[in-house]
Design a protein around this motif. Structure first.
Motif, PDB file in Angstrom:
ATOM      1  N   GLY A   1      12.780   9.718 -12.304  1.00 42.63           N
ATOM      2  CA  GLY A   1      11.485   9.536 -11.657  1.00 42.63           C
ATOM      3  C   GLY A   1      11.683   9.266 -10.179  1.00 42.63           C
ATOM      4  N   PRO A   2      10.647   9.488  -9.431  1.00 42.49           N
ATOM      5  CA  PRO A   2      10.773   9.366  -7.982  1.00 42.49           C
ATOM      6  C   PRO A   2      10.788   7.919  -7.500  1.00 42.49           C
ATOM      7  CG  PRO A   2       8.516   9.848  -8.541  1.00 42.49           C
ATOM      8  CD  PRO A   2       9.306   9.876  -9.836  1.00 42.49           C
ATOM      9  N   GLU A   3      11.371   7.741  -6.340  1.00 42.24           N
ATOM     10  CA  GLU A   3      11.286   6.476  -5.629  1.00 42.24           C
ATOM     11  C   GLU A   3       9.887   6.440  -5.016  1.00 42.24           C
ATOM     12  OE1 GLU A   3      14.168   4.116  -2.495  1.00 42.24           O
ATOM     13  OE2 GLU A   3      14.721   6.096  -3.175  1.00 42.24           O
ATOM     14  N   THR A   4       9.306   5.267  -4.916  1.00 47.05           N
ATOM     15  CA  THR A   4       7.966   5.137  -4.363  1.00 47.05           C
ATOM     16  C   THR A   4       8.050   4.305  -3.086  1.00 47.05           C
ATOM     17  OG1 THR A   4       7.138   5.129  -6.637  1.00 47.05           O
ATOM     18  CG2 THR A   4       5.575   4.562  -4.919  1.00 47.05           C
ATOM     19  N   ASN A  11       9.366   8.271   8.797  1.00 47.03           N
ATOM     20  CA  ASN A  11       8.969   8.697  10.124  1.00 47.03           C
ATOM     21  C   ASN A  11       9.898   8.075  11.167  1.00 47.03           C
ATOM     22  OD1 ASN A  11       7.706   8.866  12.662  1.00 47.03           O
ATOM     23  ND2 ASN A  11       5.679   8.858  11.733  1.00 47.03           N
ATOM     24  N   GLU A  12      10.323   8.869  12.134  1.00 43.15           N
ATOM     25  CA  GLU A  12      11.243   8.380  13.164  1.00 43.15           C
ATOM     26  C   GLU A  12      10.654   7.241  13.984  1.00 43.15           C
ATOM     27  OE1 GLU A  12      13.137  11.264  15.657  1.00 43.15           O
ATOM     28  OE2 GLU A  12      13.379  12.663  13.994  1.00 43.15           O
ATOM     29  N   GLN A  13       9.343   7.175  14.110  1.00 42.56           N
ATOM     30  CA  GLN A  13       8.704   6.115  14.884  1.00 42.56           C
ATOM     31  C   GLN A  13       8.454   4.847  14.064  1.00 42.56           C
ATOM     32  OE1 GLN A  13       7.532   9.459  15.430  1.00 42.56           O
ATOM     33  NE2 GLN A  13       8.925   9.375  17.166  1.00 42.56           N
ATOM     34  N   ALA A  14       8.806   4.867  12.782  1.00 43.51           N
ATOM     35  CA  ALA A  14       8.583   3.689  11.935  1.00 43.51           C
ATOM     36  C   ALA A  14       9.419   2.524  12.456  1.00 43.51           C
ATOM     37  CB  ALA A  14       8.956   3.992  10.492  1.00 43.51           C
ATOM     38  N   ARG A  31       8.087  -2.586   5.314  1.00 45.35           N
ATOM     39  CA  ARG A  31       8.443  -1.323   4.659  1.00 45.35           C
ATOM     40  C   ARG A  31       9.067  -1.671   3.310  1.00 45.35           C
ATOM     41  NH1 ARG A  31      10.292   3.256   7.296  1.00 45.35           N
ATOM     42  NH2 ARG A  31      12.367   2.789   6.527  1.00 45.35           N
ATOM     43  N   ILE A  32       8.580  -1.032   2.245  1.00 46.66           N
ATOM     44  CA  ILE A  32       9.009  -1.357   0.886  1.00 46.66           C
ATOM     45  C   ILE A  32       9.295  -0.075   0.131  1.00 46.66           C
ATOM     46  CG2 ILE A  32       8.267  -2.423  -1.301  1.00 46.66           C
ATOM     47  CD1 ILE A  32       6.326  -4.128   0.449  1.00 46.66           C
ATOM     48  N   ASN A  33      10.348  -0.099  -0.692  1.00 49.56           N
ATOM     49  CA  ASN A  33      10.579   1.021  -1.601  1.00 49.56           C
ATOM     50  C   ASN A  33      10.857   0.457  -2.993  1.00 49.56           C
ATOM     51  OD1 ASN A  33      13.213   0.128  -0.684  1.00 49.56           O
ATOM     52  ND2 ASN A  33      14.046   1.892  -1.743  1.00 49.56           N
ATOM     53  N   THR A  34      10.430   1.197  -4.003  1.00 46.74           N
ATOM     54  CA  THR A  34      10.655   0.772  -5.390  1.00 46.74           C
ATOM     55  C   THR A  34      11.108   1.961  -6.219  1.00 46.74           C
ATOM     56  OG1 THR A  34       8.422   1.275  -6.180  1.00 46.74           O
ATOM     57  CG2 THR A  34       8.765  -0.926  -5.275  1.00 46.74           C
ATOM     58  N   PHE A  35      11.806   1.650  -7.301  1.00 45.79           N
ATOM     59  CA  PHE A  35      12.085   2.649  -8.324  1.00 45.79           C
ATOM     60  C   PHE A  35      12.259   1.911  -9.634  1.00 45.79           C
ATOM     61  CE2 PHE A  35      16.044   1.706  -6.125  1.00 45.79           C
ATOM     62  CZ  PHE A  35      16.922   1.385  -7.144  1.00 45.79           C
ATOM     63  N   GLU A  36      11.956   2.622 -10.719  1.00 38.15           N
ATOM     64  CA  GLU A  36      12.052   2.007 -12.041  1.00 38.15           C
ATOM     65  C   GLU A  36      13.487   2.087 -12.542  1.00 38.15           C
ATOM     66  OE1 GLU A  36       8.997   3.364 -14.710  1.00 38.15           O
ATOM     67  OE2 GLU A  36       7.441   2.976 -13.213  1.00 38.15           O
ATOM     68  N   LEU A  37      13.845   1.108 -13.371  1.00 37.80           N
ATOM     69  CA  LEU A  37      15.181   1.031 -13.948  1.00 37.80           C
ATOM     70  C   LEU A  37      15.107   1.256 -15.449  1.00 37.80           C
ATOM     71  CD1 LEU A  37      16.335  -2.192 -12.036  1.00 37.80           C
ATOM     72  CD2 LEU A  37      16.929   0.176 -11.498  1.00 37.80           C
ATOM     73  N   ARG A  51       0.856  -1.183   0.000  1.00 39.86           N
ATOM     74  CA  ARG A  51       0.000   0.000   0.000  1.00 39.86           C
ATOM     75  C   ARG A  51       0.892   1.234   0.000  1.00 39.86           C
ATOM     76  NH1 ARG A  51      -1.679   3.066   4.229  1.00 39.86           N
ATOM     77  NH2 ARG A  51      -0.762   1.598   5.683  1.00 39.86           N
ATOM     78  N   LYS A  52       0.683   2.101  -0.972  1.00 40.12           N
ATOM     79  CA  LYS A  52       1.521   3.297  -1.128  1.00 40.12           C
ATOM     80  C   LYS A  52       1.359   4.233   0.070  1.00 40.12           C
ATOM     81  CE  LYS A  52       2.773   6.556  -4.725  1.00 40.12           C
ATOM     82  NZ  LYS A  52       2.468   7.045  -6.058  1.00 40.12           N
ATOM     83  N   VAL A  53       2.522   4.768   0.521  1.00 40.57           N
ATOM     84  CA  VAL A  53       2.531   5.752   1.607  1.00 40.57           C
ATOM     85  C   VAL A  53       3.408   6.924   1.187  1.00 40.57           C
ATOM     86  CG1 VAL A  53       2.113   4.059   3.446  1.00 40.57           C
ATOM     87  CG2 VAL A  53       4.458   4.643   2.818  1.00 40.57           C
ATOM     88  N   SER A  54       3.300   8.001   1.905  1.00 35.62           N
ATOM     89  CA  SER A  54       4.105   9.186   1.590  1.00 35.62           C
ATOM     90  C   SER A  54       5.547   8.969   2.022  1.00 35.62           C
ATOM     91  CB  SER A  54       3.544  10.411   2.298  1.00 35.62           C
ATOM     92  OG  SER A  54       3.743  10.280   3.699  1.00 35.62           O
ATOM     93  N   GLU A  55       6.437   9.750   1.445  1.00 35.83           N
ATOM     94  CA  GLU A  55       7.851   9.697   1.832  1.00 35.83           C
ATOM     95  C   GLU A  55       7.995  10.059   3.311  1.00 35.83           C
ATOM     96  OE1 GLU A  55      12.164  11.523   0.407  1.00 35.83           O
ATOM     97  OE2 GLU A  55      10.350  12.091  -0.674  1.00 35.83           O
ATOM     98  N   LYS A  56       7.230  11.042   3.748  1.00 42.48           N
ATOM     99  CA  LYS A  56       7.272  11.470   5.148  1.00 42.48           C
ATOM    100  C   LYS A  56       6.871  10.321   6.080  1.00 42.48           C
ATOM    101  CE  LYS A  56       5.448  14.986   8.263  1.00 42.48           C
ATOM    102  NZ  LYS A  56       4.581  16.145   8.388  1.00 42.48           N
ATOM    103  N   SER A  57       5.837   9.602   5.727  1.00 47.12           N
ATOM    104  CA  SER A  57       5.389   8.467   6.533  1.00 47.12           C
ATOM    105  C   SER A  57       6.433   7.351   6.542  1.00 47.12           C
ATOM    106  CB  SER A  57       4.060   7.940   5.992  1.00 47.12           C
ATOM    107  OG  SER A  57       3.688   6.774   6.670  1.00 47.12           O
TER     108      SER A  57
END
Length: 185
Positions: A130-133, A84-87, A115-121, A75-81
């Motif tokens: 393009g941004p990291e998601t 987050n220091e409490q993550a 916690r997941i991050n993606t970016f296109e290659l 589920r997509k979340v904001s970069e700030k979320s």
């Protein structure tokens, strides 16, 4: 139309909407049905956040099934979320490269906490413009932590034995707490 009829129609519409949009919907840009190939590029990576008293990264290995599960439930979340220091963090993660039918290739990093991050290659497998998601995946966390139960037990044992050796808990207390922790899982 009576109030009862309106209420019944309203409830039916709500139930239909709730079942049509699951809480952990996958990102529509990367449908699991379009996955051609999953290549695990980094089965286990340590970061500065690693805490062996919580989980030893040697015990955490990313699998193809982990990647499929993430693509199905993230589920997509904001970069700030995401930052987050409490993550919740373990300091462990794995990385994979996913190729889709349309030729798109993404890099995906998955932590056992979901916690997941993606970016296109691009064609040279370098990060594309393009941004990291960022994503969260509670079903991924639940699944991986259940699989890591033994590793968590070993980490608890290391932590409690250190406390006992340092005199911070009474002798024999480590064994008692270990039994309680294992029973609670």
């Amino acid at each position: 139309m009576s109030k009862a009829s309106i209420l019944v129609l309203g409830v039916a519409a709500f139930v239909t909407a709730a079942t049509a949009f699951p809480v952990h919907a996958a990102d529509r840009r990367y449908p699991l049905a379009d996955v051609v190939k999953i290549e695990i590029t980094e089965p286990s990576i340590r970061s500065a956040w690693e805490n062996k008293d919580f989980l030893d990264c040697d015990d955490v290995v990313l699998t193809e099934e982990d990647v499929r599960h993430a693509l199905r439930h993230m589920r997509k979340v904001s970069e700030k979320s995401y930052f987050n220091e409490q993550a919740e963090r373990t300091g462990c993660l794995g990385g994979a490269r996913v190729t889709l039918k349309n030729g798109k290739v993404i890099a995906i990093g998955i932590e056992p906490t979901g916690r997941i991050n993606t970016f296109e290659l691009d064609a040279r497998l370098k990060p594309a413009a393009g941004p990291e998601t960022y994503y969260e995946c509670q079903p991924c966390k639940d699944r991986k932590m259940a699989l890591l139960k033994d590793a968590l037990d070993r980490a608890d044992e290391r932590r409690l034995r250190k406390l006992e050796a340092a005199g911070k808990i009474p002798p024999g207390e480590a064994e008692h707490r270990l039994k309680a922790l294992r029973a609670s899982r």
